[in-house]
Design a protein around this motif. Structure first.
Motif, PDB file in Angstrom:
ATOM      1  N   THR A  43       1.033  -1.364  -0.222  1.00  0.00           N
ATOM      2  CA  THR A  43      -0.019  -0.022   0.292  1.00  0.00           C
ATOM      3  C   THR A  43       0.973   1.075  -0.157  1.00  0.00           C
ATOM      4  O   THR A  43       2.131   1.025  -0.319  1.00  0.00           O
ATOM      5  CB  THR A  43      -0.578  -0.161   1.296  1.00  0.00           C
ATOM      6  OG1 THR A  43       0.139   0.105   2.347  1.00  0.00           O
ATOM      7  CG2 THR A  43      -2.404  -1.239   1.400  1.00  0.00           C
ATOM      8  N   GLY A  44      -0.101   2.562   0.605  1.00  0.00           N
ATOM      9  CA  GLY A  44       1.048   3.938   0.369  1.00  0.00           C
ATOM     10  C   GLY A  44       0.489   4.834  -1.178  1.00  0.00           C
ATOM     11  O   GLY A  44       0.506   3.870  -2.047  1.00  0.00           O
ATOM     12  N   SER A  45       1.375   5.219  -0.673  1.00  0.00           N
ATOM     13  CA  SER A  45       0.858   6.427  -2.332  1.00  0.00           C
ATOM     14  C   SER A  45       1.822   6.297  -3.329  1.00  0.00           C
ATOM     15  O   SER A  45       1.351   6.067  -4.571  1.00  0.00           O
ATOM     16  CB  SER A  45       1.149   7.880  -1.719  1.00  0.00           C
ATOM     17  OG  SER A  45       2.754   7.751  -1.421  1.00  0.00           O
ATOM     18  N   SER A  46       3.216   5.400  -3.416  1.00  0.00           N
ATOM     19  CA  SER A  46       3.854   5.771  -4.247  1.00  0.00           C
ATOM     20  C   SER A  46       3.781   4.004  -5.090  1.00  0.00           C
ATOM     21  O   SER A  46       3.282   3.867  -6.594  1.00  0.00           O
ATOM     22  CB  SER A  46       5.306   4.542  -3.485  1.00  0.00           C
ATOM     23  OG  SER A  46       5.472   5.487  -2.516  1.00  0.00           O
ATOM     24  N   MET A  65       1.015  -6.992   1.480  1.00  0.00           N
ATOM     25  CA  MET A  65       2.159  -6.892   3.023  1.00  0.00           C
ATOM     26  C   MET A  65       2.314  -6.428   4.350  1.00  0.00           C
ATOM     27  O   MET A  65       2.699  -7.197   5.100  1.00  0.00           O
ATOM     28  CB  MET A  65       2.965  -5.762   3.164  1.00  0.00           C
ATOM     29  CG  MET A  65       4.268  -5.793   1.475  1.00  0.00           C
ATOM     30  SD  MET A  65       5.550  -4.700   1.331  1.00  0.00           S
ATOM     31  CE  MET A  65       6.680  -5.269   0.638  1.00  0.00           C
ATOM     32  N   ASP A  66       0.615  -6.043   4.600  1.00  0.00           N
ATOM     33  CA  ASP A  66       1.275  -5.500   6.352  1.00  0.00           C
ATOM     34  C   ASP A  66      -0.409  -4.452   6.418  1.00  0.00           C
ATOM     35  O   ASP A  66      -1.349  -4.601   5.055  1.00  0.00           O
ATOM     36  CB  ASP A  66       1.303  -4.813   6.303  1.00  0.00           C
ATOM     37  CG  ASP A  66       2.138  -3.014   5.170  1.00  0.00           C
ATOM     38  OD1 ASP A  66       1.105  -3.114   4.149  1.00  0.00           O
ATOM     39  OD2 ASP A  66       2.910  -2.890   5.350  1.00  0.00           O
ATOM     40  N   TYR A 105      -5.840  -0.109   5.404  1.00  0.00           N
ATOM     41  CA  TYR A 105      -5.235  -1.692   3.917  1.00  0.00           C
ATOM     42  C   TYR A 105      -6.040  -2.188   2.755  1.00  0.00           C
ATOM     43  O   TYR A 105      -6.574  -2.297   1.926  1.00  0.00           O
ATOM     44  CB  TYR A 105      -3.885  -1.869   4.513  1.00  0.00           C
ATOM     45  CG  TYR A 105      -3.160  -0.966   4.545  1.00  0.00           C
ATOM     46  CD1 TYR A 105      -2.910   0.524   4.494  1.00  0.00           C
ATOM     47  CD2 TYR A 105      -1.737  -1.949   5.056  1.00  0.00           C
ATOM     48  CE1 TYR A 105      -1.599   1.653   4.740  1.00  0.00           C
ATOM     49  CE2 TYR A 105      -0.726  -0.657   5.279  1.00  0.00           C
ATOM     50  CZ  TYR A 105      -0.813   0.493   5.594  1.00  0.00           C
ATOM     51  OH  TYR A 105      -0.033   1.978   6.073  1.00  0.00           O
ATOM     52  N   GLY A 107       6.824  -1.072  -1.454  1.00  0.00           N
ATOM     53  CA  GLY A 107       7.206   0.175  -1.453  1.00  0.00           C
ATOM     54  C   GLY A 107       8.717   0.429   0.018  1.00  0.00           C
ATOM     55  O   GLY A 107       9.109  -0.738  -0.110  1.00  0.00           O
ATOM     56  N   VAL A 108       8.400   1.668   0.119  1.00  0.00           N
ATOM     57  CA  VAL A 108       9.414   2.051   0.944  1.00  0.00           C
ATOM     58  C   VAL A 108       9.447   3.080   1.637  1.00  0.00           C
ATOM     59  O   VAL A 108       9.165   4.557   1.404  1.00  0.00           O
ATOM     60  CB  VAL A 108      11.351   1.985   0.555  1.00  0.00           C
ATOM     61  CG1 VAL A 108      11.538   3.167  -0.562  1.00  0.00           C
ATOM     62  CG2 VAL A 108      12.376   2.687   1.508  1.00  0.00           C
ATOM     63  N   HIS A 135      12.034   1.177   5.640  1.00  0.00           N
ATOM     64  CA  HIS A 135      11.363  -0.121   5.845  1.00  0.00           C
ATOM     65  C   HIS A 135      10.855  -0.583   5.262  1.00  0.00           C
ATOM     66  O   HIS A 135      10.346   0.503   3.927  1.00  0.00           O
ATOM     67  CB  HIS A 135      11.029   0.522   7.171  1.00  0.00           C
ATOM     68  CG  HIS A 135       9.220   1.348   6.750  1.00  0.00           C
ATOM     69  ND1 HIS A 135       8.954   2.230   7.839  1.00  0.00           N
ATOM     70  CD2 HIS A 135       8.346   0.928   5.955  1.00  0.00           C
ATOM     71  CE1 HIS A 135       8.100   2.981   7.188  1.00  0.00           C
ATOM     72  NE2 HIS A 135       7.730   2.099   5.953  1.00  0.00           N
ATOM     73  N   ALA A 169       7.266  -2.964   3.735  1.00  0.00           N
ATOM     74  CA  ALA A 169       6.500  -2.852   4.431  1.00  0.00           C
ATOM     75  C   ALA A 169       6.717  -2.576   6.206  1.00  0.00           C
ATOM     76  O   ALA A 169       6.623  -1.273   5.992  1.00  0.00           O
ATOM     77  CB  ALA A 169       6.935  -5.112   4.712  1.00  0.00           C
ATOM     78  N   PHE A 170       6.104  -3.321   7.122  1.00  0.00           N
ATOM     79  CA  PHE A 170       6.015  -2.373   8.173  1.00  0.00           C
ATOM     80  C   PHE A 170       7.581  -2.900   9.135  1.00  0.00           C
ATOM     81  O   PHE A 170       7.452  -2.929  10.304  1.00  0.00           O
ATOM     82  CB  PHE A 170       4.830  -2.352   8.624  1.00  0.00           C
ATOM     83  CG  PHE A 170       3.643  -1.496   8.689  1.00  0.00           C
ATOM     84  CD1 PHE A 170       4.093   0.185   8.626  1.00  0.00           C
ATOM     85  CD2 PHE A 170       2.704  -1.355   9.071  1.00  0.00           C
ATOM     86  CE1 PHE A 170       3.539   1.099   8.643  1.00  0.00           C
ATOM     87  CE2 PHE A 170       1.996  -0.627   8.369  1.00  0.00           C
ATOM     88  CZ  PHE A 170       2.289   0.915   8.109  1.00  0.00           C
ATOM     89  N   THR A 210       7.182   6.916  10.876  1.00  0.00           N
ATOM     90  CA  THR A 210       6.032   6.656  10.293  1.00  0.00           C
ATOM     91  C   THR A 210       4.934   7.004  10.359  1.00  0.00           C
ATOM     92  O   THR A 210       3.850   6.954   9.583  1.00  0.00           O
ATOM     93  CB  THR A 210       6.118   4.623  10.216  1.00  0.00           C
ATOM     94  OG1 THR A 210       8.110   4.228   9.812  1.00  0.00           O
ATOM     95  CG2 THR A 210       5.430   4.125   9.585  1.00  0.00           C
ATOM     96  N   ASN A 257       2.221   8.925   7.872  1.00  0.00           N
ATOM     97  CA  ASN A 257       1.458   8.362   7.468  1.00  0.00           C
ATOM     98  C   ASN A 257       0.500   9.358   8.385  1.00  0.00           C
ATOM     99  O   ASN A 257      -1.212   9.499   8.177  1.00  0.00           O
ATOM    100  CB  ASN A 257       1.061   7.039   8.365  1.00  0.00           C
ATOM    101  CG  ASN A 257       2.354   5.913   7.232  1.00  0.00           C
ATOM    102  OD1 ASN A 257       3.054   6.312   6.398  1.00  0.00           O
ATOM    103  ND2 ASN A 257       2.379   4.891   7.300  1.00  0.00           N
ATOM    104  N   ARG A 306      -0.631  12.252   7.334  1.00  0.00           N
ATOM    105  CA  ARG A 306      -1.023  12.676   6.158  1.00  0.00           C
ATOM    106  C   ARG A 306      -2.108  11.796   5.697  1.00  0.00           C
ATOM    107  O   ARG A 306      -2.917  12.699   5.418  1.00  0.00           O
ATOM    108  CB  ARG A 306      -0.151  13.170   5.287  1.00  0.00           C
ATOM    109  CG  ARG A 306       0.273  11.948   4.437  1.00  0.00           C
ATOM    110  CD  ARG A 306       1.963  11.940   3.729  1.00  0.00           C
ATOM    111  NE  ARG A 306       1.796  10.851   3.653  1.00  0.00           N
ATOM    112  CZ  ARG A 306       2.860  10.001   2.634  1.00  0.00           C
ATOM    113  NH1 ARG A 306       2.219   9.762   1.087  1.00  0.00           N
ATOM    114  NH2 ARG A 306       3.071   8.283   2.666  1.00  0.00           N
TER     115      ARG A 306
HETATM  116  C1  GLP Z   1       3.490   2.205   5.030  1.00  0.00           C
HETATM  117  C2  GLP Z   1       3.289   1.410   4.566  1.00  0.00           C
HETATM  118  C3  GLP Z   1       4.864   0.272   3.846  1.00  0.00           C
HETATM  119  C4  GLP Z   1       5.278   1.259   2.304  1.00  0.00           C
HETATM  120  C5  GLP Z   1       5.000   2.794   3.581  1.00  0.00           C
HETATM  121  C6  GLP Z   1       5.773   3.654   1.804  1.00  0.00           C
HETATM  122  O1  GLP Z   1       4.554   3.192   5.675  1.00  0.00           O
HETATM  123  N1  GLP Z   1       3.333   0.019   5.209  1.00  0.00           N
HETATM  124  O2  GLP Z   1       4.856  -0.773   2.916  1.00  0.00           O
HETATM  125  O3  GLP Z   1       6.585   1.090   1.330  1.00  0.00           O
HETATM  126  O4  GLP Z   1       4.086   3.428   3.819  1.00  0.00           O
HETATM  127  O5  GLP Z   1       4.375   4.552   1.458  1.00  0.00           O
HETATM  128  P1  GLP Z   1       4.135   5.940   0.345  1.00  0.00           P
HETATM  129  O6  GLP Z   1       4.842   4.958  -0.462  1.00  0.00           O
HETATM  130  O7  GLP Z   1       2.942   6.333   0.769  1.00  0.00           O
HETATM  131  O8  GLP Z   1       5.487   6.225   0.624  1.00  0.00           O
END
Ligand code: GLP
Length: 247
Positions: A41-44, A71-72, A85, A137-138, A143, A145-146, A166, A170, A172
């Motif tokens: 998940t995440g914005s990327s 992932m989480d 998620y 993503g990262v 990190h 996942a988490f 984190t 998050n 936002r």
């Molecule tokens: C969260 C998720 C990660 C994700 C990270 C980055 O922490 N658990 O899996 O990679 O956000 O999110 P974004 O892509 O929004 O920067």
């Protein structure tokens, strides 16, 4: 570990979407031989999911024989919460493609026994013979996942407290209010990801530049769990120009 640099976030996402499409189509999954896909998940990853939906609408890809493992998931958020998620994945991908709902696996952050939930999840991944391709993503602290800084590099699916950085990042998604961000999550472990046959990471934007520098130019380090992919025989990190600023 291979590093692919693209001009911007959209072209990086497009590269990964095409990569996934090619992998699934070449594998030619069937009911007896499904493709096992790990998802973040995440914005990327949002533009990746957008491209996958478009490809599905054009008949270039089917998810009928794809089994997904996310992932989480946050602990304690109702499943239908807009920031769970579960909701994210359905809104951005699952509601728009031909995936069988029985083939979607997302950790239940409201399970009565969270440890049992994690053990069963890990066992289910093993039952399918492992993940073929884990997309990730990262976080800005490196990190995956988490698996927050300090996570064991041999960790498996488990309960994890979120790092301050984190929760801040998050916030936002929770009207900017850190107090609303869940403090704990269920997450696959570093070793769960390392066991995938292939791992593909997306990192876009200047906020990821330090994490990318540490993961690629630094040593393998549990303070930046992405760095363990240096040890993976088939890992790919796809970044945009902004994420390379510290390389
Ligand atoms: C969260 C998720 C990660 C994700 C990270 C980055 O922490 N658990 O899996 O990679 O956000 O999110 P974004 O892509 O929004 O920067």
């Amino acid at each position: 570990m291979r590093l692919i640099i693209r001009e911007d976030a959209d072209t990086a996402a497009e590269y990964i979407a095409e990569y996934i499409i090619e992998r699934i189509n070449t594998f030619a999954p069937t009911t007896e031989r499904p493709f096992i896909l790990g998802l973040p998940t995440g914005s990327s990853p949002v533009p990746i999911y957008r491209s996958l939906v478009t490809a599905y609408q054009m008949g270039r890809i089917s998810f009928r024989h794809v089994i997904t493992f996310n992932m989480d998931e946050y602990v304690g958020l109702p499943r239908d919460h807009p920031e769970s998620y579960y909701t994210f994945m359905h809104t951005n991908l699952f509601n728009h493609v031909d995936i069988d709902p029985d083939n979607i696996n997302i950790l239940n952050g409201n399970a009565p026994d969270l440890q049992e939930e994690c053990t069963m999840y890990e066992a289910k991944i093993q039952k399918y013979g492992g993940i073929h391709l884990f997309l990730g993503g990262v976080g800005s602290d490196g990190h995956i996942a988490f698996n927050e800084p300090g996570s064991s590099l041999s960790s498996r699916t488990r309960l994890k407290s979120l790092a301050y950085e984190t929760m801040l990042a998050n916030a936002r998604f929770f009207n900017g209010d850190m107090g609303l961000v869940p403090r704990m999550a269920l997450t696959v472990g570093v070793q769960t990801i390392m066991n995938a046959k292939e791992v593909v990471i997306i990192a876009t934007g200047a906020s990821k530049a330090l994490a990318i520098q540490s993961a690629i130019e630094g040593g393998v380090n549990h303070m930046c769990t992405l760095s363990c992919l240096q040890l993976h025989p088939c890992s790919l990190v796809v970044v945009d120009q902004d994420a390379t600023m510290e390389l």
